[in-house]
Enzyme design. Structure first.
Site: not given
Ligand code: AP5
Ligand code: MG
Length: 211
Positions: A14, A89, A125, A158, A169
């Site tokens: 994402k 979410r 990552r 992270r 997660r």
């Molecule tokens: P990346 O693009 O970073 O993946 P992502 O989908 O953004 O994964 P996240 O871990 O950030 O998602 P998440 O939903 O768990 O965390 P968030 O920060 O939103 O890619 C991942 C890795 O893969 C990178 O190293 C990249 O280089 C690599 N990669 C990408 N595409 C690739 C490909 N095609 N091929 C190979 N490699 C690839 O949320 C974190 C926390 O915040 C949550 O757990 C919660 O506590 C809180 N939070 C956030 N939003 C909310 C909400 N709406 N409601 C409640 N709590 C929330």
């Molecule tokens: Mg992310």
């Protein structure tokens, strides 16, 4: 005003794809994960309240996330549109978002079936602690070890990117976020994209949906 929503499991790409869309189309990326991490880093009252929860891989309360999102939307720099990365979410968040009207809304589901693929991506990552840029020690390392290509800030793992927390997660995602995907399917706004290919292949598939 256009709204693009990116959905999918932790590690599906994402953040990576939202950065690419921002570059390509000029829409603003809004990552609620980045908003949460900024509050935690700044040790604000909200950050202190949700630090443990978020670092353990659990969702922050809906009201808290909605407050952060509304503050961000009020900044008035969204030009013609914005990309939501990591929001909504829960069904309650989706219903509240539907009340914030826009001209067009497209929901894109970045689908990955194999859990081990996302666990592998997340445990390798690296994230810039200054600007949030996303790297990967295996597939996309920064040019200078330990330093961000974009701003020169330190890149780190992270707090929630260890295997145990990543698996939690993924479970939280299955229980609380999968139903949101069905919500957008019912609205006829959902487009599914295979997110298991390379970053470029996934970007091309997303452009195919948007153009
Ligand atoms: P990346 O693009 O970073 O993946 P992502 O989908 O953004 O994964 P996240 O871990 O950030 O998602 P998440 O939903 O768990 O965390 P968030 O920060 O939103 O890619 C991942 C890795 O893969 C990178 O190293 C990249 O280089 C690599 N990669 C990408 N595409 C690739 C490909 N095609 N091929 C190979 N490699 C690839 O949320 C974190 C926390 O915040 C949550 O757990 C919660 O506590 C809180 N939070 C956030 N939003 C909310 C909400 N709406 N409601 C409640 N709590 C929330
Ligand atoms: Mg992310």
């Amino acid at each position: 005003m256009k709204r693009i929503i990116l959905f999918g499991a932790p590690g599906c790409g994402k953040g990576t794809q939202a950065d690419a869309l921002e570059q390509q189309y000029g829409y603003k990326k809004i990552s609620t994960g980045d908003l949460v991490r900024a509050e935690v880093a700044a040790q604000t009252p909200i950050g202190l309240e949700i630090k443990t929860l978020t670092e353990m891989g659990r969702l922050a309360p809906d009201e808290t996330i909605l407050k952060l999102l509304k503050n961000r939307l009020a900044q008035g720099d969204l030009l013609n549109g914005y990309i939501l990365d990591g929001f909504p979410r829960t069904l309650a968040q989706a219903e509240e978002l539907s009340r914030m009207t826009v001209d067009t809304e497209t929901a894109i589901y970045l689908k990955i079936v194999n859990e081990d693929v996302v666990v592998g991506r997340l445990t390798s990552r690296l994230t810039c602690s200054q600007c949030g840029a996303i790297f990967n020690s295996v597939s996309n390392p920064p040019r200078k070890a330990g330093l961000c290509d974009l701003c020169g800030g330190p890149v780190r793992q992270r707090a929630d990117d260890n295997e145990e927390t990543v698996r939690r997660r993924i479970n939280v995602y299955r229980e609380q976020t999968q139903p949101v995907i069905d919500y957008y399917k019912r609205l006829g706004k959902l487009h599914e994209v295979d997110a298991s290919g390379t970053i470029e292949e996934v970007s091309a598939a997303i452009s195919g949906v948007l153009n």
